[in-house]
Design a protein around this motif. Sequence first.
Motif, PDB file in Angstrom:
ATOM      1  N   TYR A   5       9.167   3.888  -6.616  1.00 26.03           N
ATOM      2  CA  TYR A   5       9.196   3.829  -5.301  1.00 26.03           C
ATOM      3  C   TYR A   5      10.200   3.034  -4.721  1.00 26.03           C
ATOM      4  CZ  TYR A   5       4.459   5.372  -5.921  1.00 26.03           C
ATOM      5  OH  TYR A   5       3.249   6.480  -6.361  1.00 26.03           O
ATOM      6  N   LYS A  12       4.019   0.646   1.347  1.00 19.21           N
ATOM      7  CA  LYS A  12       2.970   1.598   2.096  1.00 19.21           C
ATOM      8  C   LYS A  12       1.809   1.724   0.936  1.00 19.21           C
ATOM      9  CE  LYS A  12       2.604   5.683   4.525  1.00 19.21           C
ATOM     10  NZ  LYS A  12       0.858   5.848   4.444  1.00 19.21           N
ATOM     11  N   THR A  13       2.261   2.254  -0.162  1.00 22.32           N
ATOM     12  CA  THR A  13       1.216   2.433  -0.967  1.00 22.32           C
ATOM     13  C   THR A  13       0.241   1.453  -1.500  1.00 22.32           C
ATOM     14  OG1 THR A  13       2.892   3.964  -2.044  1.00 22.32           O
ATOM     15  CG2 THR A  13       0.876   3.528  -3.436  1.00 22.32           C
ATOM     16  N   THR A  15      -0.438  -1.345   0.478  1.00 25.09           N
ATOM     17  CA  THR A  15      -1.114  -1.324   1.940  1.00 25.09           C
ATOM     18  C   THR A  15      -2.228  -0.513   2.039  1.00 25.09           C
ATOM     19  OG1 THR A  15       0.862  -2.453   2.943  1.00 25.09           O
ATOM     20  CG2 THR A  15      -0.840  -1.950   4.298  1.00 25.09           C
ATOM     21  N   ASP A  16      -1.872   0.699   1.623  1.00 23.03           N
ATOM     22  CA  ASP A  16      -3.086   1.828   1.781  1.00 23.03           C
ATOM     23  C   ASP A  16      -4.249   1.217   0.745  1.00 23.03           C
ATOM     24  OD1 ASP A  16      -1.622   2.880   3.737  1.00 23.03           O
ATOM     25  OD2 ASP A  16      -0.708   4.496   2.673  1.00 23.03           O
ATOM     26  N   LYS A  17      -3.536   0.831  -0.251  1.00 16.53           N
ATOM     27  CA  LYS A  17      -4.941   0.349  -1.224  1.00 16.53           C
ATOM     28  C   LYS A  17      -5.388  -0.906  -0.679  1.00 16.53           C
ATOM     29  CE  LYS A  17      -3.219   2.955  -5.104  1.00 16.53           C
ATOM     30  NZ  LYS A  17      -3.881   3.211  -6.326  1.00 16.53           N
ATOM     31  N   GLY A  18      -5.419  -1.548   0.371  1.00 17.40           N
ATOM     32  CA  GLY A  18      -6.180  -2.594   0.843  1.00 17.40           C
ATOM     33  C   GLY A  18      -5.144  -3.988   0.710  1.00 17.40           C
ATOM     34  N   TYR A  19      -4.027  -3.959  -0.014  1.00 12.50           N
ATOM     35  CA  TYR A  19      -3.163  -5.106  -0.029  1.00 12.50           C
ATOM     36  C   TYR A  19      -2.291  -5.427   0.797  1.00 12.50           C
ATOM     37  CZ  TYR A  19      -4.669  -4.266  -5.269  1.00 12.50           C
ATOM     38  OH  TYR A  19      -5.026  -4.039  -6.293  1.00 12.50           O
ATOM     39  N   ASP A  20      -3.176  -5.738   1.961  1.00 14.55           N
ATOM     40  CA  ASP A  20      -2.545  -6.023   3.291  1.00 14.55           C
ATOM     41  C   ASP A  20      -2.348  -7.482   3.790  1.00 14.55           C
ATOM     42  OD1 ASP A  20      -5.152  -6.480   3.856  1.00 14.55           O
ATOM     43  OD2 ASP A  20      -5.388  -5.163   5.429  1.00 14.55           O
ATOM     44  N   THR A 113       2.303   2.004  -9.995  1.00 14.24           N
ATOM     45  CA  THR A 113       1.739   1.823  -8.480  1.00 14.24           C
ATOM     46  C   THR A 113       0.771   2.646  -8.198  1.00 14.24           C
ATOM     47  OG1 THR A 113       4.102   0.981  -8.059  1.00 14.24           O
ATOM     48  CG2 THR A 113       2.678   1.631  -6.253  1.00 14.24           C
ATOM     49  N   THR A 118      -7.814  -0.305  -5.894  1.00 17.01           N
ATOM     50  CA  THR A 118      -7.886  -0.706  -4.618  1.00 17.01           C
ATOM     51  C   THR A 118      -8.365  -2.354  -4.781  1.00 17.01           C
ATOM     52  OG1 THR A 118     -10.195  -0.112  -4.176  1.00 17.01           O
ATOM     53  CG2 THR A 118      -8.715   1.508  -3.726  1.00 17.01           C
TER      54      THR A 118
END
Length: 143
Positions: A5, A12-13, A15-20, A113, A118
Amino acid sequence: MKQLYDLEMFAKTLTDKGYDGYFHTEAAYADKLKDSINGFLEACEKGTDKPMLPNILLLKTYLQWNGDDKPKVECNMWVKYENGSFDVQEMDIERTDRYGQLLKQSKLTNLTTGSVPTVKEAIAQVSEKPKEQTVSRKRGFRM
């Protein structure tokens, strides 16, 4: 085949899994994931920093934090970095008590990745299962 990636899709990947939350890249550059990695890469270009391991970045974040007096869950990710492409290789998830003593640990290897769990799944791997409480029964006869 592993998919590599670019920084935008990598961030983005995850963050979408909750690593924000906030990350540290190579134990510095505290910021959101993309900005933390960008800060580190810019420092490498200037010559003021370099990775501890060649082509590997260490990312660290808290998955669960409820204050200094509560247990917390930390995550370390080893990310392969080559020619502007990123891919998660390994992940350590640790639950520690308020004094930093290890309560439970999980190590995930041979990751990509796309296969990173999540945040909820990662926390569940090191969480204590709630103990079932039995209802006490009154002994004796009722009249």
